[in-house]
Design a protein around this motif. Sequence first.
Motif, short mmCIF file in Angstrom:
data_model
loop_
_atom_site.label_atom_id
_atom_site.label_comp_id
_atom_site.label_asym_id
_atom_site.label_seq_id
_atom_site.Cartn_x
_atom_site.Cartn_y
_atom_site.Cartn_z
N UNK A 1 46.37 -5.72 12.97
CA UNK A 1 45.62 -6.53 12.01
C UNK A 1 45.04 -7.75 12.71
N UNK A 2 45.80 -8.28 13.68
CA UNK A 2 45.47 -9.54 14.32
C UNK A 2 45.64 -9.41 15.83
N UNK A 3 44.71 -10.02 16.58
CA UNK A 3 44.82 -10.10 18.03
C UNK A 3 44.89 -11.57 18.44
N UNK A 4 45.58 -11.84 19.54
CA UNK A 4 45.72 -13.20 20.07
C UNK A 4 45.43 -13.16 21.56
N UNK A 5 44.66 -14.13 22.05
CA UNK A 5 44.42 -14.28 23.48
C UNK A 5 44.20 -15.77 23.78
#
Length: 286
Positions: free
Chosen positions: A131-135
Motif C-alpha cells: 500500500x505504501x513505499x518508503x525511501x
Amino acid sequence: MTDRRLLLVHAHPDDESIVTGATMAAYAAAGAEVTLVTCTLGDEGEVIGDEYAHLTSDRDDALGEHRVGELAKACVALGVRDHRFLGGAGRYRDSGMMGSPTNDHPGCFWRADVDEAAQLLVDIVQEVRPDVMVTYDANGGYGHPDHIQAHRVALRAFDLAADRTRPGSPWGVRKLYAVAHPRSVLEASVERLRRDPGPFTAPEGIEDIAPGTPDSLVTTRVDGSAHWAAKALAMRRHATQVTVDGELFALSNGIAQEISGVEYFTLLRGPAPRRGPDGHETDLFA
C-alpha cells in the motif's frame, strides 16, 4: 492476510535500522506485512574497531558478506521477516561517498541504469503489492550517491506501478514517502548532545548529523517509542558500522546522535495527508 503492506527501499545495511527501525518494528508488531529492499551490501562503508578491520583486507567480498549477516540479525530484532536485496545480493556494489573513486566502478549502484533497477523493484512491488513505499528524498538525506539513486529508483518504480494500478487492481500501491529529519528536531537534539555527548564527540551543529528537512515539508510523524528497544537492538546488530551506548549512538566519525523512537517522513506521492493538531499525520497508511 493483512490488509496493510509496507515496502521500504534502503541503500545499505544499517540504514533501515537507524532511520526507520522504530517504524518498521511498530508496523510489524501491529501485524502489517513489512518488506525491506536493500540496494547494496554496504561493501564500501567504513569499519569501526580493530575487531572488524580484517574484513576490509581479506578479500573483496568479505565485508559485504559480513554485513549481509548483520542485516539478517537486525531484521530479526525488528520483527521483519521479508528482506530482499535489489536484483539479488551483490547485484549492485556500494558506491562509496560522493566524489570517491568508487563512484566510477561499473558495477556500483550509482552507475546503475535507473529504468533497469526500477524494473527489478517493480517486480517486487508486483509480488508484494504494498500500500505504501518508503525511501529517501532527492538528496538522499545527506548526499550519499546510493541514497540519491535509491530515491530515483523508488520514484521511478512507484510511477511505473501507478501506471498499472486501476480500481480493483492487485497492485494497490497508493503512497510514497521519503525519510525526513525535521530541522527543529535536529536542533533540539544537538543542544542536548552538546551538554552530554556520552562517550562520543558532541556535534557542533545539525550539519554534523544531517542537513535536515524544513519543518514545513514534513508531513508525517510515526511514534514508535514502544519499540525503541527493538530499534536499539537492531542498530547494535550492525556492529561494523554503529556503536551504541545507552540512548546514544555514533557512526565511524564518532559524533554522538540520539536513538529516537519517533520517526518522520515527507509524502512524495499520494493523496493529501490527514494532518492532526500538530500538523502531522500519524499513520503511513492513513
